[in-house]
Write a protein that holds these residues in place. Structure first.
Motif, PDB file in Angstrom:
ATOM      1  N   LEU A   1       1.078  -1.112   0.449  1.00  0.00           N
ATOM      2  CA  LEU A   1       0.339   0.243   0.090  1.00  0.00           C
ATOM      3  C   LEU A   1       0.388   0.940   0.001  1.00  0.00           C
ATOM      4  O   LEU A   1       0.704   2.398  -0.285  1.00  0.00           O
ATOM      5  CB  LEU A   1      -0.844  -0.075   1.386  1.00  0.00           C
ATOM      6  CG  LEU A   1      -1.975  -1.445   1.050  1.00  0.00           C
ATOM      7  CD1 LEU A   1      -2.628  -0.812   2.392  1.00  0.00           C
ATOM      8  CD2 LEU A   1      -2.693  -0.681  -0.005  1.00  0.00           C
ATOM      9  N   LEU A   2       1.762   1.028   0.686  1.00  0.00           N
ATOM     10  CA  LEU A   2       2.832   2.514   0.381  1.00  0.00           C
ATOM     11  C   LEU A   2       3.569   2.688  -0.754  1.00  0.00           C
ATOM     12  O   LEU A   2       3.645   3.686  -1.210  1.00  0.00           O
ATOM     13  CB  LEU A   2       4.464   1.850   1.656  1.00  0.00           C
ATOM     14  CG  LEU A   2       3.548   2.470   3.062  1.00  0.00           C
ATOM     15  CD1 LEU A   2       4.809   2.005   3.820  1.00  0.00           C
ATOM     16  CD2 LEU A   2       3.674   3.914   3.966  1.00  0.00           C
TER      17      LEU A   2
ATOM     18  N   ALA B   1       2.221   1.880  -3.555  1.00  0.00           N
ATOM     19  CA  ALA B   1       1.008   1.859  -4.720  1.00  0.00           C
ATOM     20  C   ALA B   1       1.289   3.350  -4.891  1.00  0.00           C
ATOM     21  O   ALA B   1       1.145   3.926  -6.067  1.00  0.00           O
ATOM     22  CB  ALA B   1      -0.328   1.594  -3.859  1.00  0.00           C
ATOM     23  N   ASN B   2       1.501   3.799  -4.067  1.00  0.00           N
ATOM     24  CA  ASN B   2       1.321   5.550  -4.414  1.00  0.00           C
ATOM     25  C   ASN B   2       3.234   6.302  -4.214  1.00  0.00           C
ATOM     26  O   ASN B   2       2.831   7.008  -4.875  1.00  0.00           O
ATOM     27  CB  ASN B   2       0.923   6.648  -4.342  1.00  0.00           C
ATOM     28  CG  ASN B   2      -0.567   6.595  -4.496  1.00  0.00           C
ATOM     29  OD1 ASN B   2      -0.915   6.764  -5.956  1.00  0.00           O
ATOM     30  ND2 ASN B   2      -1.343   5.695  -3.567  1.00  0.00           N
TER      31      ASN B   2
ATOM     32  N   LYS C   1      -0.590   6.454 -10.378  1.00  0.00           N
ATOM     33  CA  LYS C   1      -0.121   7.729  -8.704  1.00  0.00           C
ATOM     34  C   LYS C   1      -0.660   8.893  -8.663  1.00  0.00           C
ATOM     35  O   LYS C   1      -0.847   9.539  -9.533  1.00  0.00           O
ATOM     36  CB  LYS C   1       0.940   7.026  -9.106  1.00  0.00           C
ATOM     37  CG  LYS C   1       1.813   5.451  -9.136  1.00  0.00           C
ATOM     38  CD  LYS C   1       3.143   4.801  -8.461  1.00  0.00           C
ATOM     39  CE  LYS C   1       3.274   3.646  -8.928  1.00  0.00           C
ATOM     40  NZ  LYS C   1       4.110   3.150  -8.132  1.00  0.00           N
ATOM     41  N   ARG C   2      -0.884   8.600  -7.270  1.00  0.00           N
ATOM     42  CA  ARG C   2      -0.969  10.099  -7.249  1.00  0.00           C
ATOM     43  C   ARG C   2      -0.183  11.240  -7.250  1.00  0.00           C
ATOM     44  O   ARG C   2       0.727  10.747  -7.282  1.00  0.00           O
ATOM     45  CB  ARG C   2      -1.127   9.697  -4.760  1.00  0.00           C
ATOM     46  CG  ARG C   2      -1.167  12.091  -5.016  1.00  0.00           C
ATOM     47  CD  ARG C   2      -1.204  11.376  -2.864  1.00  0.00           C
ATOM     48  NE  ARG C   2      -0.397  10.493  -3.271  1.00  0.00           N
ATOM     49  CZ  ARG C   2      -0.843   9.409  -1.381  1.00  0.00           C
ATOM     50  NH1 ARG C   2      -2.153   9.740  -1.100  1.00  0.00           N
ATOM     51  NH2 ARG C   2       0.446   8.623  -1.561  1.00  0.00           N
TER      52      ARG C   2
ATOM     53  N   ILE D   1       5.530   8.929   2.688  1.00  0.00           N
ATOM     54  CA  ILE D   1       5.197   7.939   2.807  1.00  0.00           C
ATOM     55  C   ILE D   1       3.628   8.253   4.828  1.00  0.00           C
ATOM     56  O   ILE D   1       3.280   7.354   5.520  1.00  0.00           O
ATOM     57  CB  ILE D   1       5.517   6.953   3.383  1.00  0.00           C
ATOM     58  CG1 ILE D   1       6.818   7.423   4.768  1.00  0.00           C
ATOM     59  CG2 ILE D   1       6.162   6.394   2.242  1.00  0.00           C
ATOM     60  CD1 ILE D   1       7.188   5.710   4.871  1.00  0.00           C
ATOM     61  N   THR D   2       4.181   9.341   4.782  1.00  0.00           N
ATOM     62  CA  THR D   2       3.021  10.949   5.912  1.00  0.00           C
ATOM     63  C   THR D   2       3.037   9.473   7.376  1.00  0.00           C
ATOM     64  O   THR D   2       2.504   9.358   8.126  1.00  0.00           O
ATOM     65  CB  THR D   2       1.438   9.995   5.525  1.00  0.00           C
ATOM     66  OG1 THR D   2       1.097  10.180   3.671  1.00  0.00           O
ATOM     67  CG2 THR D   2       0.274  11.112   5.443  1.00  0.00           C
TER      68      THR D   2
ATOM     69  N   MET E   1       1.483  18.993   8.273  1.00  0.00           N
ATOM     70  CA  MET E   1       0.331  18.313   7.285  1.00  0.00           C
ATOM     71  C   MET E   1      -0.638  19.634   6.611  1.00  0.00           C
ATOM     72  O   MET E   1      -1.159  19.504   8.080  1.00  0.00           O
ATOM     73  CB  MET E   1       0.344  16.459   8.057  1.00  0.00           C
ATOM     74  CG  MET E   1      -0.119  16.158   7.513  1.00  0.00           C
ATOM     75  SD  MET E   1       0.927  14.816   6.164  1.00  0.00           S
ATOM     76  CE  MET E   1       1.511  14.070   7.169  1.00  0.00           C
ATOM     77  N   ARG E   2      -1.547  18.969   5.909  1.00  0.00           N
ATOM     78  CA  ARG E   2      -2.212  19.686   5.510  1.00  0.00           C
ATOM     79  C   ARG E   2      -3.042  18.711   4.935  1.00  0.00           C
ATOM     80  O   ARG E   2      -2.775  17.635   3.996  1.00  0.00           O
ATOM     81  CB  ARG E   2      -2.014  21.463   4.991  1.00  0.00           C
ATOM     82  CG  ARG E   2      -0.661  21.349   3.699  1.00  0.00           C
ATOM     83  CD  ARG E   2      -1.117  23.146   3.055  1.00  0.00           C
ATOM     84  NE  ARG E   2      -1.814  22.018   2.436  1.00  0.00           N
ATOM     85  CZ  ARG E   2      -2.979  23.923   1.656  1.00  0.00           C
ATOM     86  NH1 ARG E   2      -2.699  25.151   2.692  1.00  0.00           N
ATOM     87  NH2 ARG E   2      -3.698  23.114   0.907  1.00  0.00           N
ATOM     88  N   GLU E   3      -4.004  19.313   4.373  1.00  0.00           N
ATOM     89  CA  GLU E   3      -4.871  18.152   4.278  1.00  0.00           C
ATOM     90  C   GLU E   3      -5.849  17.197   4.833  1.00  0.00           C
ATOM     91  O   GLU E   3      -4.711  17.087   5.746  1.00  0.00           O
ATOM     92  CB  GLU E   3      -4.908  18.416   2.369  1.00  0.00           C
ATOM     93  CG  GLU E   3      -4.716  19.334   1.845  1.00  0.00           C
ATOM     94  CD  GLU E   3      -5.519  20.471   1.444  1.00  0.00           C
ATOM     95  OE1 GLU E   3      -7.151  19.715   1.664  1.00  0.00           O
ATOM     96  OE2 GLU E   3      -5.915  21.647   0.893  1.00  0.00           O
ATOM     97  N   ARG E   4      -6.475  15.903   4.706  1.00  0.00           N
ATOM     98  CA  ARG E   4      -7.128  14.899   4.548  1.00  0.00           C
ATOM     99  C   ARG E   4      -6.272  13.488   3.652  1.00  0.00           C
ATOM    100  O   ARG E   4      -6.850  13.770   2.687  1.00  0.00           O
ATOM    101  CB  ARG E   4      -8.035  15.070   5.328  1.00  0.00           C
ATOM    102  CG  ARG E   4      -8.743  14.402   6.031  1.00  0.00           C
ATOM    103  CD  ARG E   4      -9.847  14.840   6.557  1.00  0.00           C
ATOM    104  NE  ARG E   4     -11.077  14.861   5.454  1.00  0.00           N
ATOM    105  CZ  ARG E   4     -12.200  14.783   5.448  1.00  0.00           C
ATOM    106  NH1 ARG E   4     -12.528  16.262   6.613  1.00  0.00           N
ATOM    107  NH2 ARG E   4     -12.918  15.411   4.207  1.00  0.00           N
ATOM    108  N   GLY E   5      -6.616  12.742   4.824  1.00  0.00           N
ATOM    109  CA  GLY E   5      -6.558  11.802   3.635  1.00  0.00           C
ATOM    110  C   GLY E   5      -5.485  11.864   2.403  1.00  0.00           C
ATOM    111  O   GLY E   5      -4.025  11.838   2.779  1.00  0.00           O
ATOM    112  N   GLY E   6      -5.622  11.317   1.372  1.00  0.00           N
ATOM    113  CA  GLY E   6      -4.657  10.762   0.562  1.00  0.00           C
ATOM    114  C   GLY E   6      -4.727  12.015   0.034  1.00  0.00           C
ATOM    115  O   GLY E   6      -3.128  12.148  -0.850  1.00  0.00           O
TER     116      GLY E   6
ATOM    117  N   SER F   1      -2.939  14.228   1.974  1.00  0.00           N
ATOM    118  CA  SER F   1      -2.262  14.629   2.708  1.00  0.00           C
ATOM    119  C   SER F   1      -0.904  15.440   2.413  1.00  0.00           C
ATOM    120  O   SER F   1      -0.195  14.446   1.486  1.00  0.00           O
ATOM    121  CB  SER F   1      -2.202  13.816   4.214  1.00  0.00           C
ATOM    122  OG  SER F   1      -3.571  13.743   4.709  1.00  0.00           O
TER     123      SER F   1
END
Ligand SMILES: Cc1cc2nc3c(=O)[nH]c(=O)nc-3n(C[C@H](O)[C@H](O)[C@H](O)COP(=O)(O)O)c2cc1C
Ligand code: SF4
Ligand code: FES
Lengths: 768, 166, 431
Positions: free
Chosen positions: A103-104, A106-107, A141-142, A162-163, A182-187, A189
């Protein structure tokens, strides 16, 4: 970085548990990841970093099976329990490790070949060890906008992040600068600063070490080297007397990077470095670096071979004396001892002195009180900070103090200046000479504490005998109280351990014109306290031999210049302000014809017909340890990786600063300040060019008003010793009743205002 | 908005919280009432009023959907797109609204600055699906396409936003 | 139909229960007066225990047990926190309680505070409920004025304050520790547990956190007695529960029913008026969207915690989203995947990355670009999320989709082969 906390497997009260069918033990309270690592089992982690505070359990990399518990557990946040049965090698656990990695990744861009972290990347290593059997990701990818510079020192590539929250936790909860977020949320971030401001601070570079991927990298080191082209050497920092342990990276013959130690010294720096320690190394290749031996006479300056230069120096020192040897604060114990040996052998009768404070008599009582190490600060319930400005002068101490306060400890500070830690607790600002009032104000808090710790500033207290005596009295009267000196000079404690006094007699002898030859060893007297007097005195000496790494000052006029290695390029011992002897190891060879100071001094002795029996720094140190009681019992082996404490006090010398008199001169009392990026090293390093600081004069608003200086851009300061002109800043928060000026900035000349022993002065402030 | 104005709003409730940091959401929301969104100066003012770095304020502000760091239209229409509303046709409602206002089908702001249409997660009015909320007013539904047209007309006639979270 | 109005008292009374005098006229504050006059805090705690009332926010944890976890000897003040974040898709019961019966909630919070020795309560209400928040503001002001809040309330020696705190749009702030971080002025990201909020919650103090509906039940339990309350419902699911029903039924709305007395069939067909002519039940997410989906096979499931578990799902928040045979289970799954991806706080790797990946794969399938192996891929991704994260959001993301893939596999296969319909038509139905 080692990601795991050290575990003391020989502490009492070990708890027995089972890991992968092995019966093991670890102290109560140990986290499973650390216990496992101590027993040779790596449970992979990303977000876990015990130095950042409690675990946050975010990355989910460290999942293990614990018998009797539902689902898998994060080993980073689970403490060992008696008879706990843990497995990190079941299929389910392997699948969990593999799954998180998949999962790490993946993006994560697979740009390892061009990533500065490649080859030293925990994500890469763990993918290899615990990694995805397959990747099933076929989506786009993101995407984040390409890499950007967070500052002139740190680059950020968000796609690689990797947050794990390590960097933001460092900024928010360790350095407490609050600027990296950290700004924004979830993916979505992402790591950021406020609207793209630079990430500035005194400790920012630590996030490079903390980042387990190539998201945060060093700008000065960008694309410099690949991991297989480098060699890492553990050493000690030479920029202040804290003595942080660090690692030097050599590439193509020079130091190309400085990082925290992979195995931190928890009694000293705990793995953190200030940005000066980390980014000053380019000074080793600064334009004014002395690369070749020089001989200078009335007609010309010649580059010569080293043999010729040593020969010339020996000729000067072979003349009739008396001679004088002056050591700078960055000289090693070995260099100091070799100077002393010259003075007791071929140059019999030579004066040996250090430019640093030496052993101020006022401080004897304080130094005799039970001493602490830096890690004791963490555990203090009260930290009393007397004088100084650790954030700028002994930077890593700031992080310890913040940690103590986060942990519930109180901070009380007293001293002549406001500094970055003043706001963490009650703070008493006292005019110079009145520190006693501040110490008395802190007294009540002191008596209420159970484990108080006094941090006292050597330079400020050397001239405040009443305050020092009061403080020593408080220490003596309080059970469990300890003290830690905030030293003024990098290796002042090491040179004092050899019995090398301050320079008062030496400067007087120079003035009398009786000194034939002056040998300076890493010393820049004309840029030190009493600069005006030094300049005058140096004019009366017969000849100067300068052992120096950089030009400017004395090296520009000396008859002979012996090009010396810097502290990053030579072996030797430094004694920290906490009286810990630690080893410098060369990260690279000095450039050109330069050589380590110890080698040049031994060569000189040889030439003077008194070759010592020892030919290496280790042997030199062994001889010093045998000859000087303060160093008794020490050797390179004993010092080892983590250093060793001096057990005996240094011999008393009489030549240190003697305080107690009133301030010289008329006008306002002068308070000197230092700025972390204001010294010569910071000014020489091109890496630090974006953050380097200049000198300034600061006045309180009332004071500026009273003197009609509110609108002045520049002011002239005049003391009985000398004068200088600097930009003025009026700061409403600066206490009135004194004038503040920045010391240590090359070319600014505040040193000219001072006496050689740094005793208090008053200055007249006028518009310039 | 200035730090002083924000202080004026949060000072009366300061003692209701053991830690001053809790005032950050009330402060941010109040600051947002002025323009309908927060610019850098607003974040700075909130930081000053609450005693936090601007960066920290930004990290908190960006966590929440209803704090906007980009300009919004005077009236913000949030159309719920979650499952209950989907089953009752919110996709059609959303594309009708955006189409009528000449916006991209997933939402946006009109050039004249009058409207923002955005997707919202479950608004808690699933019994009145499909539903939408204007600014912070009470959620409305079930919305037919005719209702949506009428709403736009009504909002055009009454452009004063209802932004105040108290 | 066995409907009772316990938390929905207002439906039995003609007056406006959001006005204090009306609430008092209807018997409001009897519980609090009784407690302050005749009961020790421990007696109240015991009544909560004995009533068997379980948390109505989703997890169904017995309230009395949770309250008893608070340390009695803590040097720090204890807090009551009311979770009014109500953001679970399909759930809108707390909205109606707060709007039409706010005083019963306030009374419940005070009683809970009395039971645990707390003097301060917080209501964390989602920012989208500004309308309800204003009703609560008014109610709180009236309660202070009437002496039902504040120091020495109802002339007793008990002090209690309530602070209303508005969220700003983040589902994760309904998760109790995310809520606490948000209330503390941080990003609302869930905390590692232990320590549990009961031990170290708001400002690291002992904290009792309960849902609006749970707390609203408390005055009735105290006034009428736990034994009376426990006669309602089943052994493990006592009392009544409000079901929020939405989707393809003729009469969506909130319905308070006695636990275990009613079946899903009765709820859908009798209470909610069944389906449009020509359509029938296909699927329902009974406990909000974060639970496994139920099919027609389960329509006789009784509505209580145990029966739902037997049927392979959870009662959750009882936000019952119903789909008839006109709906598409694949698009529904994508819509939920989108929701969880959007709401993941980003702290845990599996949740942050996994929900994003799930959405991408489902999107492809819906767009007609799916591959057969994507179904296994989805299962594999979900296997790498479930049970491997900090909080229940990610498990909630997996549950409806994993179950849909299992129970409606043919629909997914069909979608892989043909894609899904582009959109639902507007569905004019009974109000
Ligand atoms: C992602 C997530 C969202 C939640 N949202 C809510 C919510 O909006 N309201 C609520 O009462 N509980 C919510 N919960 C449950 C709370 O974490 C907690 O269990 C509840 O507030 C406890 O109260 P109760 O015992 O009275 O149910 C949520 C849980 C999760 C994991
Ligand atoms: S930048 Fe590095 S340290 Fe910071 S969150 Fe990302 S991966 Fe972690
Ligand atoms: S941990 Fe972030 S959503 Fe659960």
């Amino acid at each position: 970085m080692s990601d795991y906390a050290p575990v003391n497997l020989s502490a009492p009260d070990q708890i027995e548990f089972e890991l992968n069918r092995r019966r093991l033990a670890a102290p109560a309270g140990t986290m499973l990841v650390d216990a496992a690592y101590a027993h040779g089992v790596e449970v992979p982690v990303f977000c876990y970093e015990p130095r950042l505070g409690g675990p946050i359990g975010a990355c989910r990399m460290c999942l293990v099976h614990v018998e009797g518990m539902r689902g898998l557990q994060t080993a980073c946040s689970t403490q060992v329990q008696p008879d706990m049965v843990v497995r990190s090698d079941t299929d389910e656990v392997r699948d969990a490790h593999d799954g998180v990695l998949e999962l790490l990744l993946a993006n994560h861009p697979l740009d390892c070949p061009v990533c500065d972290k490649g080859g030293e990347c925990p994500l890469q290593d763990r993918t290899f060890k615990f990694g995805p059997g397959k990747t099933q990701f076929v989506e786009h990818k993101r995407h984040f906008p390409k890499p950007l510079d967070l500052s002139s020192l740190i680059a950020l590539d968000r796609e690689r992040c990797i947050t794990c929250f390590r960097c933001v936790r460092f900024s928010q909860e360790v350095a407490e600068d609050g600027h990296l977020i950290m700004r924004e949320r979830g993916g979505d971030s992402e790591i950021a600063t406020f609207t793209g401001d630079h990430y500035t601070g005194r400790f920012t570079g630590n996030v490079i070490d903390l980042c387990p991927v190539g998201a945060l990298t060093s700008v000065p080191y960008r694309f410099v080297a690949r991991p297989w082209d480098i060699k890492n050497t553990p050493s000690v920092c030479g920029h202040c007397p804290v003595g942080c342990n660090l690692e030097l990276t050599e590439h193509e013959g020079h130091v190309a990077r400085v990082t925290g130690r992979p195995n931190p010294n928890y009694s000293v720096e705990e793995g953190w470095l200030c940005d000066k320690a980390r980014f000053a190394y380019p000074e080793d290749r600064a334009p004014d670096r002395v690369r070749q031996p020089l001989i200078r006479d009335a007609a010309a300056t010649r580059e010569v071979a080293i043999e010729e230069a040593v020969e010339a120096a020996a000729l000067l020192l072979g003349r009739d004396g008396p001679h004088a040897f002056l050591l700078g604060p960055g000289a090693t114990v070995e260099e100091g001892f070799l100077a002393q040996e010259l003075a007791s052998g071929p140059c019999r009768g030579a004066l040996v002195a250090q430019l640093g404070l030496g052993d101020a008599p006022a401080l004897a009582g304080l130094r005799a009180a039970p001493a602490a190490q830096l890690d004791d600060i963490d555990r203090a319930d009260l930290v009393v900070l007397v004088g100084g400005d650790p954030a700028n002068q002994q930077p890593v101490v700031e992080l310890r103090i913040r940690k103590a306060v986060r942990g519930g400890g109180r901070l009380v500070s007293a001293g002549p200046r406001r500094h970055p830690l003043s706001g963490l607790g009650p703070s008493y600002i006292t005019p110079p000479g009145r520190l006693l009032d501040g110490v008395r104000a802190a007294g009540p808090a002191f008596r209420a504490a159970r484990r108080p710790l006094v941090l006292w500033d050597e330079a400020d207290l050397a001239h405040e005998p009443a305050a020092a005596a009061e403080l020593a009295g408080l220490l003596g009267a309080t059970r469990g109280a300890r003290q830690l000196e905030l030293g003024a000079d990098v290796n002042g404690a090491g040179l004092s351990a050899l019995g090398i006094p301050g320079a008062a007699d030496l400067v007087a002898a120079l003035e009398q014109g009786t000194i034939t030859t002056l040998l300076t060893i890493h010393a820049q007297p004309a840029e030190s306290a009493g600069a005006a007097r030094w300049a005058e005195a140096l004019g009366r000496v017969g000849a100067v031999v300068a052992l120096a790494s950089h030009g400017g000052g004395i090296a520009d006029s000396a008859a002979v210049v012996l090009p010396a290695a810097t502290h990053r390029e030579q072996e030797g011992v430094y004694v920290s302000m906490a009286k810990r002897a630690q080893r410098l190891r060369p990260g690279a060879a000095p450039p050109g014809g330069a050589a380590p100071g110890w080698e040049l001094l031994i060569a000189l002795a040889h030439r003077l017909g008194a070759a010592p029996a020892y030919r290496s720094p280790a042997a030199t140190f062994a001889a010093a340890a045998a000859a000087r009681p303060a160093l008794a019992g020490l050797s390179y082996d004993v010092i080892g990786e983590l250093g060793a404490l001096l057990h005996a006090a240094p011999p008393a010398t009489t030549n240190g600063a003697v305080g107690g008199g009133g301030a010289d001169g008329t006008g306002l009392p002068l308070v000197t300040t230092l700025r972390i990026f204001g010294d010569a090293a910071a000014h020489r390093s091109d890496a630090l060019s974006g953050v380097r600081q200049g000198a300034e004069v600061v006045l309180g608003a009332g004071e500026a008003e009273r003197r009609g200086l509110a609108g002045a851009a520049q002011v002239r300061l005049q003391s009985p010793h000398g004068a200088c002109t600097l930009p003025l800043r009026v700061d409403p928060r600066c206490p009135d009743g004194a004038v503040h000026a920045t010391l240590g900035v090359p070319g600014a000349g505040v040193e000219r205002l001072l006496a050689v022993d740094r005793s208090p002065v008053r200055v007249e402030v006028t518009a310039a | 908005m200035t730090a002083d104005e924000i202080r004026g709003h949060i000072d009366p409730i300061r003692d209701q919280f053991a830690e001053g940091r809790s005032l950050i959401l009330p402060a941010l929301k109040f600051a947002q009432t002025e323009k309908g969104y927060l610019d850098g100066a607003d974040l700075e003012a909130v930081g000053e009023a609450v005693g936090l770095t601007t960066a920290y304020v930004e990290s908190v502000a960006t966590f929440y959907d209803r704090l906007y760091l980009q300009p919004t239209g005077r009236r913000v229409i949030s159309v719920c797109i979650n499952l209950s509303c989907m089953l009752r046709g919110c996709d059609e409602l959303l594309s009708h609204l955006t189409g009528r206002l000449g916006l991209p089908s997933d939402g946006g702001s009109t050039d004249d600055g009058a409207f923002t249409v955005q997707q919202a997660q479950c608004l808690g009015y699933c019994d009145r699906a499909p539903c939408l909320q204007v600014d912070v007013g009470e959620t409305q539904g079930p919305m037919s396409l005719d209702d949506a047209d009428a709403l736009i007309e009504a909002l055009r006639a009454a452009p004063t936003p209802d932004r105040l979270w108290r | 139909m066995p409907q009772r109005h316990i938390v929905y008292l207002h439906r039995e009374h003609p007056g406006d229960m959001a006005q204090l005098p009306e609430y008092v006229k209807a018997g409001g504050y009897n519980g609090l007066m009784k407690a302050l006059a005749d009961m020790e805090p421990d007696d109240v705690l015991y009544q909560l225990h004995r009533s068997g009332v379980r948390g109505r926010g989703g997890a169904g944890f017995p309230m009395g047990r949770k309250a008893s976890f608070l340390p009695k000897d803590s040097p720090r003040p204890a807090y009551v926190v009311c979770n009014a974040d109500e953001s679970e898709p399909g759930t809108f019961k707390d909205r109606e309680i707060m709007e039409f019966n706010p005083f019963q909630l306030l009374e419940g919070i005070v009683l809970a505070g009395y039971a645990i020795g707390s003097n301060h309560g917080y209501i964390y209400i989602r920012g989208e409920y500004e309308h309800q928040a204003r009703v609560l503001d008014r109610a709180i002001a009236q309660a202070y004025e009437g002496g039902y809040l504040g120091s020495g309330l109802l002339r007793s020696r008990f002090d209690f304050d309530i602070t209303l705190y508005r969220g700003a749009g983040a589902y994760i702030c309904g998760e109790e520790t995310g809520l606490l971080d948000s209330l503390e002025g941080k990003r609302g990201q869930p905390r590692l547990k232990p320590p549990f909020p009961a031990v170290a919650g708001l400002y690291a103090s002992p904290t009792l956190i309960n849902n609006v509906e749970t707390l609203t039940t408390v005055p009735v339990i105290v006034a009428k007695g736990a034994d009376w309350y426990a006669t309602l419902g089943t052994e493990k699911s006592t009392g009544t529960k409000v079901f929020s029903v939405s989707g393809h039924v003729m009469k969506p709305g909130n319905y308070e029913i006695v636990m275990g007395d009613t079946s899903l069939r009765e709820l859908l067909y009798d209470i909610c008026g069944g389906f449009r002519p020509g359509h029938d039940f296909k699927a329902c997410w009974i406990g909000g969207s974060s639970v496994p989906v139920l099919t027609a096979e389960h329509v006789d499931t009784r509505l209580d915690y145990e029966s739902c578990e037997t049927a392979g799902t959870y009662l959750g928040s009882a936000g019952c989203i119903v789909m008839d045979d006109s709906g598409c289970i694949v698009r529904s799954s994508l819509r939920l995947a989108h929701f969880y991806r959007h709401e993941s706080c980003g702290k845990c790797t599996p949740c942050r990355e996994g929900t994003m990946w799930m959405e991408k794969v489902l999107q492809r399938i819906v767009d007609g670009e799916g591959r057969m192996e994507d179904l296994e891929l989805l299962e594999s991704i979900m296997g790498r999320i479930s049970g491997r994260v900090l909080c229940a959001l990610a498990d909630g993301a997996v549950a409806p989709i994993e179950s849909a893939l299992r129970l409606f596999r043919d629909d997914f296969v069909h979608a892989v082969e043909h894609g899904s319909p582009a959109r639902e038509p507007m569905a004019p139905m009974g109000a």
